[in-house]
Write an enzyme that holds these catalytic residues in place. Structure first.
Site, mmCIF file in Angstrom:
data_model
loop_
_atom_site.group_PDB
_atom_site.id
_atom_site.type_symbol
_atom_site.label_atom_id
_atom_site.label_comp_id
_atom_site.label_asym_id
_atom_site.label_seq_id
_atom_site.Cartn_x
_atom_site.Cartn_y
_atom_site.Cartn_z
ATOM 1 C CB CYS A 110 -0.905 0.011 1.240
ATOM 2 S SG CYS A 110 -1.945 1.497 1.340
ATOM 3 C CD GLU A 167 -0.561 -1.714 -5.749
ATOM 4 O OE1 GLU A 167 0.317 -1.127 -6.435
ATOM 5 O OE2 GLU A 167 -0.485 -1.843 -4.519
#
Length: 291
Positions: A2, A134
C-alpha cells in the site's frame, strides 16, 4: 503493498463510525508543548481534516487508537482519533531517515521484525480510508516484485474500495520517536508515526470487477492492505491484549468478495494531483495491460 490511498471522510464522521470517545484533534496542526502526550504533537504534511484523495508516504493521516487519556488519572484505554505521520520510525532509531521506506509491515512477519514487534504488541491502530490505489503490472513484472527485484515502471492505476461503500479500515501500527537533537519544548521533538499492515492479495473474484481488466485483487498486485472488519476493531485496538499468538489470529484476511476495483486516471500517479476527480471510474484503462 500500500503506497497510496484516499481518505475523504470528515473527522466527525470517523468519530461516529469508530465510536471515538476522546476529543477530536484540531484540524490545523499545532505545535506541541512540554509535557504533551506525543501523539498530540504535529508533524509536517497534509493538513488533517481536509479530504485527501492522494495520501502518500510522509503525510499526516488520521488514525484510530485506544490509549489512556494523558493526565486523566484513569488507566482505561479510551478510543481516540489522532494524527500520525505515515512512515514508521522505531523508538530506538537514531534518526527518522528510513521512515519513507517503512510505510508497510507484512502480516506474516510483523510479530518478529525488530522494527515492528513492540508496536504490534501494544500500539496497534486502524487507519481509515475510502480505499487504496494500486497499479496493474504484467505477470512477469509481479513475479519480480515478489522476489524483491526491480520491476518496470507502473502502468494502469486501479482504485480498490469496499463494494458497499463502507470505510476501508486498514490494520496499522504506531510508534513514538524522540528527536534528541531538539529541546524538550520544540514542537517537533516527538514524532508519532505509523505503518500499514499488508497481506497476500485475494485470489477470489471481486464483488464488482471492471468491464475489462483484472478479475481478482491478486491480478492487480500480489499484496494488499489488511482490512479489518468491524467485528475485529475492538480486539485489534485494545492495548491490553498482548499475547502474540492471539494477536496473530486477528491478522486473518477478511471474507472474500467484499471489494470492488476499477480503473482511474493516471493523474493519481503524480502525488501533486489531489481531488475527487482521482476517484472517477473510467470506462476502460488509459494504459495498456496484459488483460
Amino acid at each position: 503493498m500500500c503506497g497510496r490511498y484516499a481518505s475523504s471522510r470528515a473527522p466527525e464522521d470517523l468519530a461516529d463510525i469508530f465510536g471515538v470517545e476522546a476529543g477530536l484533534p484540531s484540524l490545523r496542526p499545532g505545535p506541541g508543548t512540554p509535557g504533551d502526550d506525543p501523539e498530540e504533537s504535529s508533524t509536517p504534511g497534509h493538513e488533517p481534516g481536509s479530504p485527501d484523495y492522494n495520501v502518500a508516504p510522509t503525510k499526516e493521516v488520521f488514525a484510530v487508537l485506544d490509549r489512556p487519556v494523558k493526565g486523566s488519572g484513569d488507566p482505561r484505554p479510551v478510543r481516540q482519533l489522532r494524527r500520525l505521520k505515515w512512515g514508521l520510525v522505531p523508538s530506538w532509531a537514531k534518526s527518522p531517515d528510513g521512515a519513507a521506506r517503512m510505510i508497510n509491515a507484512r502480516a506474516e512477519t510483523v510479530h518478529e521484525k525488530p522494527s515492528y514487534r513492540r508496536a504490534f504488541a501494544t500500539r496497534r491502530c486502524v487507519l481509515p480510508a475510502d480505499g487504496y490505489y494500486e497499479w496493474v503490472t504484467g505477470k512477469e513484472e509481479r513475479d519480480l516484485e515478489v522476489e524483491g527485484r526491480r520491476k518496470r515502471p507502473r502502468k494502469q492505476p486501479y482504485f480498490v474500495t469496499p463494494a458497499d461503500g463502507s470505510v476501508f479500515a486498514m490494520a496499522g501500527l504506531y510508534e513514538f520517536w524522540r528527536d534528541r537533537t531538539l529541546p524538550d519544548d520544540h514542537p517537533l521533538a516527538w514524532w508519532a508515526t505509523c505503518s500499514v499492515i499488508t497481506t497476500e492479495a485475494e485470489t477470489s473474484p471481486l464483488a464488482v470487477a471492471p468491464a475489462e481488466g483484472p478479475r481478482t485483487l491478486a491480478e492487480i498486485h500480489p499484496r494488499m492492505p489488511l482490512m479489518l472488519t468491524a467485528d475485529r476493531w475492538d480486539a485489534w485496538l485494545d492495548p491490553r491484549r498482548d499475547d502474540p499468538d492471539e494477536l496473530r489470529g486477528l491478522l486473518t484476511p477478511p471474507p472474500a468478495g467484499l471489494m470492488r476495483a476499477y480503473p482511474v486516471s493516471t493523474a493519481v500517479s503524480n502525488v501533486r494531483n489531489n481531488g475527487p476527480e482521482l476517484l472517477k471510474e473510467l470506462a476502460g484503462p488509459e494504459e495498456g495491460t496484459l488483460f
